[in-house]
Every structure is written in structure tokens, then in C-alpha cells.
Design a protein around this motif. Structure first.
Motif, short mmCIF file in Angstrom:
data_model
loop_
_atom_site.label_atom_id
_atom_site.label_comp_id
_atom_site.label_asym_id
_atom_site.label_seq_id
_atom_site.Cartn_x
_atom_site.Cartn_y
_atom_site.Cartn_z
N MET A 1 -60.61 69.23 93.26
CA MET A 1 -59.64 68.16 93.01
C MET A 1 -59.45 67.27 94.23
O MET A 1 -59.15 66.08 94.10
N LEU A 2 -59.64 67.84 95.43
CA LEU A 2 -59.58 67.02 96.64
C LEU A 2 -60.71 66.01 96.65
O LEU A 2 -60.52 64.82 96.95
N VAL A 3 -61.92 66.46 96.28
CA VAL A 3 -63.07 65.55 96.16
C VAL A 3 -62.82 64.51 95.08
O VAL A 3 -63.03 63.30 95.29
N PHE A 4 -62.35 64.97 93.93
CA PHE A 4 -62.10 64.07 92.80
C PHE A 4 -61.10 62.98 93.18
O PHE A 4 -61.36 61.79 92.96
N CYS A 5 -59.95 63.39 93.72
CA CYS A 5 -58.91 62.42 94.07
C CYS A 5 -59.38 61.47 95.17
O CYS A 5 -59.09 60.26 95.13
#
Length: 302
Positions: free
Chosen positions: A236-240
Motif C-alpha cells: 500500500m505504501l508503493v501503491f499510494c
């Protein structure tokens, strides 16, 4: 230049170098024949689709092994399928846009992506419930036996489907010709119809990703034997990060460059989720099969 009677060229044409006659403008879009970046996007999407299919095949093959069971295999299956469809929906963004592809590209992108993020959220909720249920006398024990993650996936993805259906019903995207952004060229592009619908779709995905990230971050330090949270946190860190960086780039570009930015964000964010969540499991399944044993998992929990 010295003529007493001048006339303006039609929107579909452009003056020649001597401004004597009008010549047709060239059409500009992400073309398979003219743009090398289209081939790069297509090969990348196909490559990641093949990797996703490989992971999906291994998960099905090892369906009854402890590591697959311990990581909510039904939701994992839904997540892999939605990631695969997200990679394939890139092809709706390539080539000359028409009304049907303009509508399908954003609706499919929104629904597939939301299903993927909803699956990640379902996994995160499962981790939270599993941890709380281990405490003596916890009221969360009754929730462990229920398929809470399945309901989360269905409900969250259904909301996005309703948003997209309302958008498509009220003011759907359509093909348009931009005659004025570039001299001598007509840009064939998709008008989103309703910007409100488009940003509602993106905003809802952002909310799902933010909630998944916060929940996963809160439980990331739980015991590894039943904890997927740290992998979800990274994904989710990569996605955001990708989509936050994409917003200013998307708003500052025009024509086919805008489409290229969106395709890059789709490929990068999907690859980030796929790699962070599933590569560690595939490594154990294929390279460290001795760790895929129920006895070891029980010993770790003890």
C-alpha cells in the motif's frame, strides 16, 4: 502574405509552409505503429500478466498447503485475478480511442483496481481480527469463523461498481478531437464526460488504499506466523506513492502523454502490490518448501 483575400483553414487542416493552401492535419494518439512506448507498455503488461498467471497457478497447485491456507486463499485468489485483469485493461488505453473503449477503459480500471484493493483490505481486516481473537475472553472470537474478508471484498468493490454505473449512465466518457493543443495535429483522446465521476472513482480507491495502509501499519509487528500485515503495508505504501506522484503529472500533461502517465501508474502500482504480497510466498513455495509445513507454523505460534 500579400493576398487581399485570406481565408482561415478548417479545423481539420493546417496552412502549408508558404501559407498558400491548406493541408490535412495529422492525427495523434498512442499508436502501435508510430510510438515505441506503446510496444513497451504492451510487452510489460503481457509480461506481468504471465507472472501473475504463474503465481496463480502455483497457488492453485499448492491450494491445500499450510502457507496458502494461512493467507486467506479465497481472497488471495480474487486479488490475483483482479491484478491480472488490471494488467490486461492497459490494452484498452492503447491504440486509437473510440467511444466504447473510452467507456470501458475507466470503468474496468476502476472496478478491477477497487476489487484488488478491497481484497488487500479484507486481508488486513482478517489479520486484525485474528490478533484480537487470541486474547482470553475476546468478543472477536465469533468473527474468526465468519468470512469477514469475503464480505469486505464484496461490499467495497460493489460501491465502486455503483459509482462507475452512475457515472456511465449520467455522463459517460466519449471520443473527442482536440484541434488546438498542438499545431498541425489533431489529438484523438477520451473526454471523461463527468470529471466529478472520474475523481469520485479515483478518490474512493484512494480511501480504500489509505484505510488498508493504516490498518496494516498498526498490526505490522504481530508474530510472523499469521501476519501478512508488513507485506500489505509495503504494497500500500508503493501503491499510494505511485498515485500521489501521478496526480500532478496527470494534471500537467495533455493528449497521449496523459494516457501514458495513467498507464505507467497502473502498471507500477499493480506490480508493487503483486511483488510485495506474493513474491515472498512464491519464494517459500518453490525455493523453501521445508518452511511450508503445518508443524513449523504451529511451533512458531507457540
Amino acid at each position: 502574405m500579400d493576398s487581399e483575400t485570406c481565408h482561415r483553414c478548417p479545423d481539420e487542416e493546417w496552412p502549408d509552409e508558404r501559407t498558400i493552401r491548406c493541408i490535412p492535419k495529422t492525427y495523434d494518439f498512442l499508436s502501435y505503429e508510430k510510438d515505441n512506448v506503446v510496444l513497451i507498455f504492451a510487452v510489460t503488461a503481457l509480461s506481468f500478466s504471465a507472472i501473475t498467471l504463474f503465481i496463480l497457478g502455483n497457488f492453485i497447485y499448492y491450494w491445500y498447503t499450510p502457507i496458502v491456507k494461512a493467507n486467506n486463499r479465497t481472497v488471495s485468489f480474487i486479488l490475483l485475478v483482479s491484478i491480472l485483469l488490471s494488467f490486461l485493461c492497459v490494452f484498452l488505453f492503447l491504440g486509437r480511442p473510440v467511444d466504447i473503449t473510452c467507456r470501458l477503459r475507466q470503468m474496468s480500471f476502476g472496478i478491477f483496481f477497487s476489487t484488488a484493493i478491497s481484497s488487500v483490505l479484507g486481508k488486513t481486516v482478517t489479520v486484525c481480527i485474528a490478533f484480537k481473537a487470541t486474547k482470553p475472553g475476546s468478543l472477536w472470537r465469533k468473527w474468526v469463523t465468519l468470512k469477514v474478508s469475503n464480505y469486505v471484498v464484496i461490499m467495497c468493490s460493489s460501491v465502486q461498481a455503483v459509482i462507475c454505473l452512475i457515472w456511465m449512465s449520467v455522463s459517460p466518457p466519449y471520443q473527442e478531437y482536440d484541434h488546438h493543443s498542438y499545431q498541425g495535429m489533431i489529438t484523438i483522446q477520451c473526454n471523461e464526460g463527468s470529471n466529478i465521476g472520474f475523481y469520485f472513482m479515483l478518490g474512493y480507491m484512494g480511501i480504500l488504499a489509505a484505510v488498508s495502509f493504516v490498518l496494516a501499519f498498526m498490526v505490522r509487528t504481530l508474530p510472523d506466523s499469521f501476519n501478512e500485515a508488513k507485506y500489505i503495508t509495503f504494497s500500500m505504501l508503493v501503491f499510494c506513492s505511485v498515485w500521489i506522484a501521478m496526480i500532478p503529472a496527470y494534471l500537467s500533461t495533455k493528449g497521449k502523454d496523459t494516457v501514458a502517465v495513467e498507464i505507467f501508474a497502473i502498471l507500477t502500482s499493480c506490480a508493487g502490490v503483486l511483488g510485495c504480497i506474493f513474491f515472498p510466498k512464491i519464494y517459500i513455495l518453490l525455493m523453501k518448501p521445508e518452511l511450508n509445513a503445518g508443524k513449523l507454523i504451529i511451533e512458531k505460534k507457540i
